[in-house]
Scaffold this active site. Sequence first.
Site, PDB file in Angstrom:
ATOM      1  N   LYS A  22       6.062 -28.143  22.479  1.00 30.40           N
ATOM      2  CA  LYS A  22       6.925 -28.026  23.654  1.00 30.40           C
ATOM      3  C   LYS A  22       7.319 -29.412  24.170  1.00 30.40           C
ATOM      4  CE  LYS A  22       5.798 -24.933  26.874  1.00 30.40           C
ATOM      5  NZ  LYS A  22       6.669 -23.867  27.359  1.00 30.40           N
ATOM      6  N   ARG A  91       2.324 -26.770  32.179  1.00 30.02           N
ATOM      7  CA  ARG A  91       2.363 -25.819  31.051  1.00 30.02           C
ATOM      8  C   ARG A  91       1.627 -26.379  29.856  1.00 30.02           C
ATOM      9  NH1 ARG A  91       6.767 -22.128  31.304  1.00 30.02           N
ATOM     10  NH2 ARG A  91       8.136 -22.549  33.068  1.00 30.02           N
ATOM     11  N   GLY A 100       1.759 -17.354  24.696  1.00 28.07           N
ATOM     12  CA  GLY A 100       0.987 -16.673  25.742  1.00 28.07           C
ATOM     13  C   GLY A 100      -0.519 -16.849  25.626  1.00 28.07           C
ATOM     14  N   MET A 102      -2.324 -19.653  25.889  1.00 24.44           N
ATOM     15  CA  MET A 102      -2.917 -20.627  26.802  1.00 24.44           C
ATOM     16  C   MET A 102      -2.208 -20.538  28.150  1.00 24.44           C
ATOM     17  SD  MET A 102      -3.787 -23.733  24.296  1.00 24.44           S
ATOM     18  CE  MET A 102      -2.123 -23.865  23.786  1.00 24.44           C
ATOM     19  N   ARG A 335      12.541 -24.698  20.273  1.00 18.73           N
ATOM     20  CA  ARG A 335      11.723 -24.986  19.088  1.00 18.73           C
ATOM     21  C   ARG A 335      12.370 -24.271  17.920  1.00 18.73           C
ATOM     22  NH1 ARG A 335       7.138 -20.956  21.308  1.00 18.73           N
ATOM     23  NH2 ARG A 335       8.504 -19.171  21.178  1.00 18.73           N
ATOM     24  N   HIS A 453       6.101 -10.139  24.604  1.00 22.48           N
ATOM     25  CA  HIS A 453       4.876 -10.655  23.985  1.00 22.48           C
ATOM     26  C   HIS A 453       4.562  -9.927  22.682  1.00 22.48           C
ATOM     27  CE1 HIS A 453       0.489 -10.612  23.360  1.00 22.48           C
ATOM     28  NE2 HIS A 453       0.612 -11.893  23.649  1.00 22.48           N
ATOM     29  N   SER A 780     -10.256 -22.730 -18.086  1.00 27.43           N
ATOM     30  CA  SER A 780      -9.658 -21.951 -17.009  1.00 27.43           C
ATOM     31  C   SER A 780     -10.682 -21.906 -15.873  1.00 27.43           C
ATOM     32  CB  SER A 780      -9.335 -20.542 -17.502  1.00 27.43           C
ATOM     33  OG  SER A 780      -8.810 -19.798 -16.437  1.00 27.43           O
ATOM     34  N   CYS A 848      -7.892 -19.098 -12.838  1.00 25.50           N
ATOM     35  CA  CYS A 848      -7.707 -17.647 -12.859  1.00 25.50           C
ATOM     36  C   CYS A 848      -8.514 -16.935 -11.785  1.00 25.50           C
ATOM     37  CB  CYS A 848      -7.999 -17.079 -14.238  1.00 25.50           C
ATOM     38  SG  CYS A 848      -9.719 -17.275 -14.712  1.00 25.50           S
ATOM     39  N   TYR A 868      -1.289 -24.310 -15.306  1.00 26.81           N
ATOM     40  CA  TYR A 868      -0.836 -23.006 -14.813  1.00 26.81           C
ATOM     41  C   TYR A 868      -1.827 -22.429 -13.809  1.00 26.81           C
ATOM     42  CZ  TYR A 868      -4.262 -20.934 -17.996  1.00 26.81           C
ATOM     43  OH  TYR A 868      -5.427 -20.587 -18.619  1.00 26.81           O
TER      44      TYR A 868
END
Length: 896
Positions: A22, A91, A100, A102, A335, A453, A780, A848, A868
Amino acid sequence: MPKFVYDFTEGNKDLKDLLGGKGANLAEMTNLGLPVPPGFTITTEACRHYLEHGTVPEGLTAEVDAHLAALETAMGKRLGDPTDPLLVSVRSGAKFSMPGMMETVLNIGLNDESVAGLAAQAGDERFAWDSYRRLIQMFGKTVLDIEGELFEDALEAAKRDRGSDDDGDLTADDFRALVATFKGIVRDHAGREFPAEPREQMDLAVKAVFDSWNADRAILYRRQERIPVDLGTAVNICSMVFGNLGQDSGTGVAFTRDPASGQQGIYGDYLQNAQGEDVVAGIRNVVPLTELERIDKASYDELLQIMETLENHYRDMCDIEFTIERGKLWMLQTRVGKRTAAAAFRIACQLWDQGLITADEATDRVTGDQLAQLMFPRFDADRLDGVTRLTKGMNASPGAAVGKAVFTSEKAVALAAEGVDTILVRRETNPDDLAGMVAAQGVLTSRGGKTSHAAVVARGMGKTCVCGAEELEVDVKGGTFIAPGDVVVREGDVVSIDGSTGEVYLGEVPVKHSPVVQYFEGELRASDGDELVQSVHRLMKHADDAARLAVRANADTPEDAARARRFGAQGIGLCRTEHMFLGDRRQLVEQLILAEEPGDREAALAELEPLQRADFTGIFEAMDGLPVTIRLIDPPLHEFLPDLTELSVKVALAGDAASPQDRRLLEAVHRLHEQNPMLGLRGVRLGLVISGLFAMQVRAIAEAAADRKKAGGDPRPEIMIPLVGAVQELEAVREEAERVLAEVAAETGVNVPALIGTMIELPRAALTAGQIAEAAEFFSFGTNDLTQTTWGFSRDDVEAAFFSRYLDLGIFGVSPFETLDRDGVGRLVRIAAEEGRKARPGIKLGICGEHGGDPDSVHFCHETGLDYVSCSPFRVPVARLEAGRAAIEAVASDHR
Ligand code: PEP
Ligand code: MG
């Protein structure tokens, strides 16, 4: 000494770590010349100091003094001045948005004197006393920890006395009386007077915001969203502007695009004559933002202009909170906006097409988790017989959720613990409902818009939500809701909610593939799909082009292999063979275990071999031309035998009549019983102890490959040995395997090369990888076992037993079985990769364990230079996308 306070003119959007999201964005907007009420931000560093030491850092007070003095000069008013008071809001604002979770306190600076000054300045006594009671209420609840309901009840009582249920009918005198009542509540419940001194109000509010970082709901939210526990929050102190100064004032929220669908347009809500908290709380019904054009055209036009400026500046969809005070527009927040998964894909492609971002950036704007959400099943609209359509609300967060209706957060949590699916039904939600929202399958509210909310939080966590279903009468205390036509739905009744359309049904609606899955399945061509499918197609293609890591699948059947291939797998990284010993074949495994003579064992193996061969043939066919890593049998053999207790009871009950077979079986079960089977006779140890078992499997693989080759196929087998801890184990098995491969080549006249490699699942294997690589053509990483053995955590027990406590304590932010523990397990992987490569340059390296489909772990594998990742077929698209993003991010960070 570090600087703890930044004026809005000093920061910028890149300082989120220090100023919170913020604060950083308020600074950015200030620098863009947008109308932001002046103010300053106290840093997260100050908060961290406070949380650690219990006191604010030295120098903070003096810095706040200086910034407050500058603010007073800029505004031409003094904080709490009796004749013309400067009022401020305090704030919270952490690096990551925690809607909401905090605290916020508005109207700081009001007391018995300054309320008169505010009334005179605003020319509105009612407004001034309303503002004052709001301050005491918020301050009491937030700073002094007083039960919020006490204030709510007093407010309700005041309205009752007026014979009204609307705050709007209360007069200045009513509010003046409420101020006295509220002060009494403070005195009785906090054991102190409400502080009249403005600076004391401010300082206490700042500390309360710091403390709110550790409020239960904030902790829970962070855990849910995987936000680190130690960031702390910044605090923004901002001069107040008022949206509740009459009909020419108001407050609203806006999105530069639809956060649910990504569509361009004017999205948001507006509430005339109200303060910001009223909109976000979803308490009062709002009008669509487009109405503002009619209410206040000048402000509306200016807002649209600002929205365009912000979107072009941030090069992304933004969300905005604004207030209009007597016809003057003020920006209170912006934001980069939260959005649904579908909106994320669409918006990324739209911005790419607009030339605002590159293809790489577009690909990096979407995540594997979002893609996974798009693969959730949908309700099947053609199969609605037997269910009752109840109503339609707002499609706030997409998905299809079915569960028992519950009306409290506690109930949702309790049922979730029993494994029961629920839908949390509320009039509106508030931050205290978070635990229930996490526990439930979906959320249904009767009030509040897309920015309420419930909607914001549900979208953030990817939870299905229908909100503002106004036709429903929700009675939380009675545990029922009533739908049109007097349909009464009680707690425990099954309801289905469709977050993509807003439809609500009584009963269970069947589900079907999402269009994105239809696309991956090849049932829907990208060009025939809607904008979402096309966006997914474009971004996946770009990710595939960018990726360096290949993606394989963990698949044990031809069907899974075929699906994995359709989903873009480039081979099989793990074919577990144990399920091939279950069902009818269990009998043969019993014979094998009970065999007393070599001949009996060979007979059992001989019967198993053709069955295994057929299994492999189907898989090679499905993965023709692609590598298939087959792991020889891994689990302890007693897993294939009857349960010890059941068999003991059976033999005991039968007494003398018990069959010799059962007696021998019981003996074997006793003999093979292990205290710690996961650390016992399993993996390569089985191959070395049960003679002929691995040889049979290798023969089945080789013969299946030869058959396929003869049939014109291109099989590419890789034989993988599990749970190796020492190179000698591997050498012994390898010798036998090579002998069998040579025999089969000679018998069939077909030579199919097969790589022989190992899993790295034990710390010793990782630490001696250089030696093991001498006998292994590939590694692997079996990170399920490697995590288990590195931490000493039993993978079957610990998650339920104590992980939630560990998460609470911040020992880890996420289970190491879910996301690879980079510091510990990851270090072993890096050592093994490095030493394996040194000993055998070009050795193939893959992973894997379950981590192969986890986004963060995929990035780790890219960074570690593996070849991979392998994951379950449904996660293959997720891993492909993340493999591409990892490569894109690596290039971007090289350029920085
Ligand atoms: C592993 O341990 O990571 C692995 C893939 O093997 P399994 O889960 O079958 O033990
Ligand atoms: Mg394993």
